[in-house]
Motif scaffolding. Sequence first.
Motif, PDB file in Angstrom:
ATOM      1  N   LEU A 150       0.888  -1.159  -0.005  1.00 35.38           N
ATOM      2  CA  LEU A 150      -0.003   0.035   0.096  1.00 35.38           C
ATOM      3  C   LEU A 150       0.936   1.198  -0.053  1.00 35.38           C
ATOM      4  O   LEU A 150       0.494   2.311  -0.484  1.00 35.38           O
ATOM      5  N   ALA A 151       1.973   1.271   0.786  1.00 36.01           N
ATOM      6  CA  ALA A 151       2.932   2.463   0.584  1.00 36.01           C
ATOM      7  C   ALA A 151       3.725   2.443  -0.353  1.00 36.01           C
ATOM      8  O   ALA A 151       4.631   3.114  -0.561  1.00 36.01           O
ATOM      9  N   ARG A 152       3.636   1.498  -1.417  1.00 32.94           N
ATOM     10  CA  ARG A 152       4.543   1.230  -2.659  1.00 32.94           C
ATOM     11  C   ARG A 152       6.255   1.206  -2.120  1.00 32.94           C
ATOM     12  O   ARG A 152       7.004   1.848  -2.802  1.00 32.94           O
ATOM     13  N   LEU A 153       6.189   0.480  -0.933  1.00 35.53           N
ATOM     14  CA  LEU A 153       7.705   0.126  -0.590  1.00 35.53           C
ATOM     15  C   LEU A 153       8.126  -1.203  -1.156  1.00 35.53           C
ATOM     16  O   LEU A 153       7.390  -2.109  -1.009  1.00 35.53           O
ATOM     17  N   GLU A 154       9.217  -1.293  -1.565  1.00 37.26           N
ATOM     18  CA  GLU A 154       9.992  -2.760  -1.897  1.00 37.26           C
ATOM     19  C   GLU A 154      10.755  -3.186  -0.819  1.00 37.26           C
ATOM     20  O   GLU A 154      11.692  -2.629  -0.493  1.00 37.26           O
ATOM     21  N   LEU A 155      10.383  -4.048  -0.088  1.00 33.96           N
ATOM     22  CA  LEU A 155      11.214  -4.422   1.078  1.00 33.96           C
ATOM     23  C   LEU A 155      11.722  -5.837   0.929  1.00 33.96           C
ATOM     24  O   LEU A 155      11.128  -6.832   0.286  1.00 33.96           O
ATOM     25  N   GLN A 156      12.927  -6.113   1.336  1.00 30.94           N
ATOM     26  CA  GLN A 156      13.761  -7.222   1.165  1.00 30.94           C
ATOM     27  C   GLN A 156      13.210  -8.275   2.340  1.00 30.94           C
ATOM     28  O   GLN A 156      12.647  -7.619   3.330  1.00 30.94           O
ATOM     29  N   PRO A 157      13.373  -9.598   2.458  1.00 31.85           N
ATOM     30  CA  PRO A 157      12.923 -10.356   3.460  1.00 31.85           C
ATOM     31  C   PRO A 157      13.356 -10.036   4.794  1.00 31.85           C
ATOM     32  O   PRO A 157      12.759  -9.840   5.953  1.00 31.85           O
ATOM     33  N   ALA A 158      14.727  -9.632   4.763  1.00 31.91           N
ATOM     34  CA  ALA A 158      15.326  -9.166   6.241  1.00 31.91           C
ATOM     35  C   ALA A 158      14.776  -7.626   6.816  1.00 31.91           C
ATOM     36  O   ALA A 158      14.342  -7.553   7.830  1.00 31.91           O
ATOM     37  N   GLY A 159      14.460  -6.821   5.904  1.00 32.27           N
ATOM     38  CA  GLY A 159      13.965  -5.678   5.868  1.00 32.27           C
ATOM     39  C   GLY A 159      12.352  -5.778   6.563  1.00 32.27           C
ATOM     40  O   GLY A 159      11.885  -5.302   7.321  1.00 32.27           O
ATOM     41  N   GLU A 160      11.716  -6.703   6.051  1.00 31.64           N
ATOM     42  CA  GLU A 160      10.272  -7.250   6.320  1.00 31.64           C
ATOM     43  C   GLU A 160      10.168  -7.776   7.753  1.00 31.64           C
ATOM     44  O   GLU A 160       9.561  -7.202   8.433  1.00 31.64           O
ATOM     45  N   HIS A 161      11.419  -8.394   8.148  1.00 30.04           N
ATOM     46  CA  HIS A 161      11.459  -8.941   9.402  1.00 30.04           C
ATOM     47  C   HIS A 161      11.589  -7.954  10.232  1.00 30.04           C
ATOM     48  O   HIS A 161      11.051  -7.799  11.541  1.00 30.04           O
ATOM     49  N   ALA A 162      12.528  -6.963  10.147  1.00 32.46           N
ATOM     50  CA  ALA A 162      12.928  -5.960  10.968  1.00 32.46           C
ATOM     51  C   ALA A 162      11.742  -4.805  11.396  1.00 32.46           C
ATOM     52  O   ALA A 162      11.367  -4.532  12.435  1.00 32.46           O
ATOM     53  N   LEU A 163      11.097  -4.703  10.111  1.00 34.32           N
ATOM     54  CA  LEU A 163       9.650  -3.819  10.245  1.00 34.32           C
ATOM     55  C   LEU A 163       8.627  -4.465  10.956  1.00 34.32           C
ATOM     56  O   LEU A 163       7.864  -3.570  11.696  1.00 34.32           O
ATOM     57  N   LEU A 164       8.555  -5.644  11.044  1.00 34.00           N
ATOM     58  CA  LEU A 164       7.554  -6.153  11.808  1.00 34.00           C
ATOM     59  C   LEU A 164       7.829  -6.252  13.227  1.00 34.00           C
ATOM     60  O   LEU A 164       7.031  -5.981  13.965  1.00 34.00           O
ATOM     61  N   GLY A 165       9.140  -6.418  13.661  1.00 29.49           N
ATOM     62  CA  GLY A 165       9.498  -5.861  14.909  1.00 29.49           C
ATOM     63  C   GLY A 165       9.282  -4.546  15.483  1.00 29.49           C
ATOM     64  O   GLY A 165       8.722  -4.626  16.267  1.00 29.49           O
ATOM     65  N   GLN A 166       9.362  -3.690  14.728  1.00 32.79           N
ATOM     66  CA  GLN A 166       9.389  -2.224  14.886  1.00 32.79           C
ATOM     67  C   GLN A 166       7.860  -1.807  15.191  1.00 32.79           C
ATOM     68  O   GLN A 166       7.491  -1.310  15.969  1.00 32.79           O
ATOM     69  N   LEU A 167       7.036  -2.387  13.954  1.00 36.49           N
ATOM     70  CA  LEU A 167       5.651  -2.253  13.960  1.00 36.49           C
ATOM     71  C   LEU A 167       4.812  -2.909  15.371  1.00 36.49           C
ATOM     72  O   LEU A 167       4.107  -2.011  15.893  1.00 36.49           O
ATOM     73  N   ASN A 168       5.431  -4.017  15.523  1.00 35.61           N
ATOM     74  CA  ASN A 168       4.902  -4.774  16.927  1.00 35.61           C
ATOM     75  C   ASN A 168       5.215  -3.880  18.133  1.00 35.61           C
ATOM     76  O   ASN A 168       4.502  -3.903  18.977  1.00 35.61           O
TER      77      ASN A 168
END
Length: 99
Positions: free
Chosen positions: A14-32
């Motif tokens: 939705l934000a038109r961001l291209e995340l790598q798998p490692a970035g997705e994992h880090a973002l998941l932790g930050q958002l939670n």
Amino acid sequence: MSLTPDDVSRIAHLARLELQPAGEHALLGQLNGFFRIVEQMSAVDTAGVEPLYTPLSAVQQVQLRLRDDAVTESNQRELNQQSAPAVEDGLFLVPKVIE
């Protein structure tokens, strides 16, 4: 409320961001972590607590310097619309851009 990796992928899309798998994992932790803080703040009983219009008012008396809510300019619609390419009934006319 805890987000899942699928939620992060959907948010990134939705934000038109291209995340790598490692970035997705880090973002998941930050958002939670962010949502845990919001839940902690929501759990605090704030009944009877007046909102502050400035943080200074918690430690000292602050006098608001508000001006009167009064009209200070006259209606100049016609003057402002003189340079418009098309006007009808006091409204700006613009070309249709969506079919």
